[in-house]
Design a protein around this motif. Sequence first.
Motif, mmCIF file in Angstrom:
data_model
loop_
_atom_site.group_PDB
_atom_site.id
_atom_site.type_symbol
_atom_site.label_atom_id
_atom_site.label_comp_id
_atom_site.label_asym_id
_atom_site.label_seq_id
_atom_site.Cartn_x
_atom_site.Cartn_y
_atom_site.Cartn_z
ATOM 1 N N GLY A 92 3.968 -3.722 11.759
ATOM 2 C CA GLY A 92 2.806 -3.915 10.898
ATOM 3 C C GLY A 92 2.902 -3.296 9.529
ATOM 4 O O GLY A 92 1.937 -3.340 8.761
ATOM 5 N N ILE A 93 4.063 -2.721 9.180
ATOM 6 C CA ILE A 93 4.234 -2.157 7.846
ATOM 7 C C ILE A 93 4.597 -3.293 6.896
ATOM 8 O O ILE A 93 5.564 -4.024 7.126
ATOM 9 N N GLU A 94 3.842 -3.457 5.825
ATOM 10 C CA GLU A 94 4.061 -4.575 4.912
ATOM 11 C C GLU A 94 4.885 -4.151 3.693
ATOM 12 O O GLU A 94 4.784 -3.015 3.224
ATOM 13 N N PRO A 95 5.737 -5.051 3.179
ATOM 14 C CA PRO A 95 6.522 -4.744 1.986
ATOM 15 C C PRO A 95 5.653 -4.284 0.826
ATOM 16 O O PRO A 95 4.545 -4.777 0.626
ATOM 17 N N LEU A 96 6.176 -3.314 0.089
ATOM 18 C CA LEU A 96 5.505 -2.752 -1.091
ATOM 19 C C LEU A 96 4.196 -2.053 -0.737
ATOM 20 O O LEU A 96 3.329 -1.890 -1.598
ATOM 21 N N SER A 97 4.058 -1.653 0.526
ATOM 22 C CA SER A 97 2.882 -0.868 0.921
ATOM 23 C C SER A 97 3.097 0.600 0.577
ATOM 24 O O SER A 97 4.224 1.049 0.335
ATOM 25 N N ILE A 98 2.018 1.345 0.542
ATOM 26 C CA ILE A 98 2.061 2.757 0.169
ATOM 27 C C ILE A 98 2.638 3.593 1.305
ATOM 28 O O ILE A 98 2.309 3.396 2.478
ATOM 29 N N ILE A 99 3.488 4.538 0.937
ATOM 30 C CA ILE A 99 4.012 5.540 1.869
ATOM 31 C C ILE A 99 3.710 6.912 1.293
ATOM 32 O O ILE A 99 3.962 7.174 0.110
ATOM 33 N N ALA A 100 3.138 7.778 2.115
ATOM 34 C CA ALA A 100 2.877 9.163 1.708
ATOM 35 C C ALA A 100 4.115 9.995 2.019
ATOM 36 O O ALA A 100 4.721 9.860 3.079
ATOM 37 N N VAL A 101 4.478 10.855 1.090
ATOM 38 C CA VAL A 101 5.671 11.688 1.246
ATOM 39 C C VAL A 101 5.287 13.149 1.025
ATOM 40 O O VAL A 101 4.769 13.504 -0.035
ATOM 41 N N VAL A 102 5.529 13.962 2.046
ATOM 42 C CA VAL A 102 5.265 15.399 1.960
ATOM 43 C C VAL A 102 6.589 16.101 1.718
ATOM 44 O O VAL A 102 7.508 16.015 2.542
ATOM 45 N N CYS A 103 6.682 16.784 0.585
ATOM 46 C CA CYS A 103 7.938 17.418 0.198
ATOM 47 C C CYS A 103 7.642 18.656 -0.637
ATOM 48 O O CYS A 103 6.740 18.637 -1.474
ATOM 49 N N ASN A 104 8.386 19.722 -0.387
ATOM 50 C CA ASN A 104 8.268 20.929 -1.210
ATOM 51 C C ASN A 104 6.817 21.398 -1.330
ATOM 52 O O ASN A 104 6.343 21.763 -2.402
ATOM 53 N N ASN A 105 6.087 21.353 -0.192
ATOM 54 C CA ASN A 105 4.694 21.798 -0.121
ATOM 55 C C ASN A 105 3.749 20.996 -1.020
ATOM 56 O O ASN A 105 2.732 21.511 -1.503
ATOM 57 N N GLN A 106 4.076 19.744 -1.258
ATOM 58 C CA GLN A 106 3.232 18.840 -2.031
ATOM 59 C C GLN A 106 3.204 17.489 -1.324
ATOM 60 O O GLN A 106 4.052 17.200 -0.493
ATOM 61 N N MET A 107 2.242 16.660 -1.694
ATOM 62 C CA MET A 107 2.214 15.306 -1.163
ATOM 63 C C MET A 107 2.103 14.309 -2.310
ATOM 64 O O MET A 107 1.243 14.436 -3.186
#
Length: 251
Positions: A92-107
């Motif tokens: 169900g993940i659609e192309p060009l959909s938003i992905i949240a990325v948690v890195c280095n204590n930030q999102m």
Amino acid sequence: MDDFNVMYIQGKNGQFADMDIDCDGIIKSPYSDGRCEASQDTQPQSSYIKEIAGYNAGIKDVDSYVHSYVVFGNYADEGTSGYTTFHPTDYGIEPLSIIAVVCNNQMFYGVWADQNGDDGPPMVGESSLALATLCFGKDNVDGDHGYSNLDVLYIAFPGSDAVPGAKGANWKASTAKAFQDSLTAQGNKLVQRIGVTGGGDGPSPTTTGGSGPAPTCDWVGHCQGSSCKSNDDCSDPWACINGKCAVDPDV
């Protein structure tokens, strides 16, 4: 892993992922500072160049220097490459959909704009140079040098409401921050599925398996599944069990 109406990337031994650098898309970027040119594995287009062109948003493809995007999935044909194929669209993940990325204590927020090819097993943890720069700074990443610690969390969201489309993102942005900022309002609504908000200044979430609500963890790299030597290495509510941050069975 698929929990709580989201999908997140999990690496080896229950840990999260690292962040390799992908410079596919617009090769001769007008915003180039030479860092993508260090890459030895660059393709002249992204996986969804046709969809991007169909937006008529003023760009021909994503630009690794500007667009915060994530590489997700592997489009190899099973039986011909010898490698396992993973298609996020099957979940169900659609192309060009938003992905949240948690890195280095930030999102931060990016879009799913590229996939791995059939030249190796499906990889986890790969983003554009723009997103890696937001996470770790310009001096720490380039086309040949990413981030190797397994503490980066990538969260994808099934459904059409995760797709910003032609008008929901600033595709003609000239900076990584401007593009990422254009995704923040929609991204914040999506992460409400797991009870946090982001965009660079919010807390860092993790999700866990099970049937109850997912605990949040604001100490990236010390959450469930992270390596540890003592309980002091683990964020609450986890303890160091057999070298991994996990639920304490005695509590």
